[in-house]
Design an enzyme around this catalytic site. Structure first.
Site, short mmCIF file in Angstrom:
data_model
loop_
_atom_site.label_atom_id
_atom_site.label_comp_id
_atom_site.label_asym_id
_atom_site.label_seq_id
_atom_site.Cartn_x
_atom_site.Cartn_y
_atom_site.Cartn_z
CE1 TYR A 220 -4.11 1.48 -0.26
CE2 TYR A 220 -3.60 2.59 1.81
CZ TYR A 220 -4.41 2.44 0.68
OH TYR A 220 -5.50 3.25 0.51
CE LYS B 264 -20.05 -20.33 -14.98
NZ LYS B 264 -20.96 -21.14 -15.78
#
Length: 756
Positions: free
Chosen positions: A37, A92
């Protein structure tokens, strides 16, 4: 079938749902945090701002797919809304990860207006490498996909349409071959006119079916020119008015029935009116248009597929979308072209003709599979689907001009095999290819074992060897008849030693070899009546080139006749062995885990040389480490002196070998760690051959890695015997037997080459 409460408990257990996000970079120190970050993350941001294409390099985009739905056509539940469809989309995502290692964000969008839905999805393009549309009702799904494909430069794929089309297309390619019918001559009747049905027809036309020979039937009957109320999608398939109005009318004389409608609309009587050897794909789920048993009972000559997993030939979309997206992502395709879809179907059809690995057979309860009426398409848990389909799709993307990266397809295929936990795939395929080039006569003394017989079928199918089976012909024939194995019909020889004509000659020769070792003629005859001794005598006499045994025998029972009858290879000081240890992304060779209990320096050097030569014969450059508890003299002990002396002997005899030691295992396997503390090491990379100081260390190492380290152990591969002998373990799989047979053939070729 899963019970309702089982399904609910599954989704409630532990962390809710089925997916999570896991970092791919370390995040344990302040430095890690500053890189992941702020402030370090600003650097890739600047690079991407200057060149947006670098988002593929500095972010997860290249392996990230969005599964997007508005919940308007979820499974057979209909329009249940976006939130209610989320469990399906998470499922999925699991399939993408399981079958192709693709990361997924599932996005449930509460929007049914086509243009607003398209705007929402299009705005997400910078995040993803591809878009999988899911469970969106027709006809909106057609417009949504079309508009997104026009606007986006990443693949957009509505799986409900194209996934079903590709998998059923693969099954059709094989079914038409078995039926002896050309695609261009098939009269096809399709029940259902939704997204999947229309996509299937369009795809079948791409494969070679003639559009004018397709009859589409919806809930109101046959679609024909002039019928009122047809939308543009149905109108494309409106043929001349023949007078047929019902599904039963349309099916008279048809070569193929394709159902994507509702259960029970087809009767046995309707199938009886179809043409000879009809193709019946009843894909409504969970209840097909006609049940599989009813279809087979009505037409014994039919080739039948359904959408159910409890009958043969399940048309399951998981065979398609993971591998298709894998291939598309890895060449940064801008879309999924028709050529890519056709390539996927043809790859699946071809794979069905290949011998099925034992891992697949085990996943389906030990049932064997072979191309035919009950095996038209691969099984969903066949790991080979990924590296058969994805490279073919990638090549089609390149050929059709939608790929932004050009890659080496052969190298890519091997990389996918390794990625699938098949690091040895390329190595073993190389061994198999070499064996097939010059097959040898290999004897199997335990031929009544089902694993051996299934392995022999693969060996014959692939042309790896010319098997000779020792055992009861009646029992072998009975097993083959019950399991559809056909190798006996193809000329595989079966010998029953007790009644074989060579029994007396073999007994006399064994007595001659062992008469000064305490063996009498009667003892020799008794031993030769045993299959493994008879087989070893065949190898000794040159009537077989090698032997594969040990599945039902103890280790001494297999090794003893090899040493007694065949003896050692000239120059070998002792027999030795190695295991091939297969990890997810690498292969290592361990020596000697099975024969020499506490070898001296000379035997240890002999083992290092023999194993190195065996590894080199597989086309792999050996990098050998002499393993110890010491690093380059850090400990003074006789065991260390033995390893040092063995290293000296190897370098004297084989100065060209890349060998180093003595060293601890972690240094041998970590080149950077080795270089940091011991920069003088001669190893060019991490060691791939580990020579352990004694049997205790080697045997413990391979068994620990096999038991808790996730490694597959192939072996023991016996070395130093005058003629090729492969030792199987009692727990060896069919795949192991095939592998060991191929290696035995390769060894026979090498021995013959050395003697010529």
């Amino acid at each position: 079938m899963a019970r309702k409460q089982d399904a609910l408990d599954y989704h409630l257990r532990d962390r809710r749902g089925k997916i999570e996000v896991v970092p791919t970079k370390p995040l344990v120190t302040q430095l890690d945090l500053s890189l992941a970050y702020t402030p370090g993350v600003a650097e890739p941001c600047r690079e991407i701002a200057a060149d947006e294409a670098k988002s593929w390099d500095y972010t997860a985009r290249g392996n990230l797919v969005a599964v997007i739905s508005n919940g308007t056509a979820v499974l057979g539940l209909g329009d249940i809304g976006a939130a209610a469809g989320k469990p399906v989309m998470e499922g999925k995502a699991c399939l993408f990860k399981k079958f192709a290692d693709i990361d997924v964000f599932d996005l449930e969008v509460a929007e049914t207006d086509v243009d607003r839905f398209v705007d929402i999805v299009a705005a997400l393009e910078p995040t993803f490498g591809g878009i999988n549309l899911e469970d969106i009702a027709a006809p909106a799904c057609f417009e949504i996909e079309r508009k997104l494909r026009e606007r986006l430069n990443i693949p957009v794929f509505h799986d409900d349409q194209h996934g079903t089309a590709i998998i059923s297309g693969a099954a059709l390619l094989n079914a038409s071959q078995l039926a002896g019918k050309e695609l261009g001559a098939l009269r096809v009747v399709v029940s259902g006119a939704g997204a999947a049905a229309i996509a299937c027809i369009e795809f079948f036309v791409s494969l070679g079916v003639k559009r004018e020979l397709v009859t589409l039937v919806d809930s109101r009957g046959v679609i024909y020119e002039g019928r009122a109320g047809l939308n543009e999608h149905k109108a494309r398939f409106a043929g001349p008015d023949t007078g047929a109005r019902t599904l039963a009318d349309a099916m008279v004389g048809a070569d193929m029935f394709m159902g994507l409608s509702v259960g029970g609309v087809v009767t046995p009587a309707m199938l009886e009116t179809m043409a000879e050897r009809p193709i019946i794909f009843a894909l409504a789920n969970p209840d097909p248009e006609i049940a599989y048993p009813d279809a087979r009972a009505a037409r014994a000559d039919a080739l039948v597929a359904t959408g159910r997993s409890d009958y043969p030939n399940q048309v399951n979309n998981v065979l398609g979308f993971p591998s298709i997206f894998r291939g598309a992502l890895d060449v940064r395709a801008s879309s999924v072209s028709e050529q890519m879809k056709v390539a996927a179907a043809r790859a699946l059809a071809r794979l069905t003709h290949e011998p099925v690995p034992d891992s697949v057979i085990s996943a389906y309860g030990g049932k064997t599979f072979k191309f035919g009426p009950d095996y038209l398409i691969p099984k969903p848990f066949d790991p080979r689907v990924l590296w058969w389909v994805a490279p073919t799709v990638a090549q089609a993307a390149i050929d059709s001009g939608v790929a932004r990266l050009a890659i080496d397809i052969d190298e890519y295929r091997e990389r996918l095999a390794r990625r699938s936990g098949n690091a040895a795939y390329s190595i073993m395929r190389g061994v198999v290819r070499a064996a097939k080039h010059e097959p040898r006569r290999i004897v199997f003394p335990e031929a009544q074992n089902p694993k051996i017989l299934r392995a022999v079928q693969i060996i014959v199918d692939e042309g790896i060897a010319r098997p000779v089976l020792l055992g009861s012909r009646a029992e072998i024939e009975s097993y083959c008849e019950n399991t559809d194995l056909d190798f006996l019909e193809r000329g595989v020889e079966v010998i029953e030693p007790a009644s074989a004509g060579r029994m007396d000659a073999y007994a006399e020769e064994l007595w001659r070899l062992r008469q000064r070792k305490g063996m009498t003629r009667s003892m020799a005859r008794s031993l030769v009546s045993k299959n493994h001794y008879y087989g070893m005598m065949m190898v000794h006499s040159g009537e077989a080139d090698g032997l594969v045994a040990g599945l039902t025998l103890t280790f001494p029972e297999t090794i003893r006749p090899a040493l007694q009858i065949l003896g050692l290879t000239p120059g070998a000081e002792a027999a030795t062995s190695m295991y091939m240890m297969l990890f997810k992304d690498q292969v290592k060779f361990f020596a000697d885990p099975t024969i020499n209990i506490d070898p001296n320096a000379e035997k240890l050097a002999n083992t290092a040389i023999q194993v190195s030569d065996a590894v080199a014969a597989m086309g792999i450059k050996p990098r050998v480490a002499m393993i110890s508890f010491s690093n380059f003299g850090s400990v003074v002990h006789p065991a260390v002196d033995k390893a040092v002396r063995a290293l000296e002997l190897v370098r004297q005899k084989r100065p060209e070998l890349e060998i180093e030691g003595e060293m601890q295992v972690d240094y041998a396997l970590d080149k950077s760690k080795l270089d940091e503390l011991f920069p003088f090491s001669r190893l060019s990379d991490a060691a791939n051959v580990l020579v352990f100081p004694n049997l205790t260390a080697a045997n413990a190492a391979y068994r620990v890695l096999k038991a808790i380290g996730g490694a597959q152990a192939v072996g023991p591969i016996l070395l130093g015997i005058r003629k090729p002998v492969a030792l199987l373990q009692n727990e060896s799989t069919v795949d192991d037997i095939v592998t060991m047979t191929a290696h035995t053939v390769l060894t026979a070729q090498r021995y013959d080459g050395a003697s010529s």
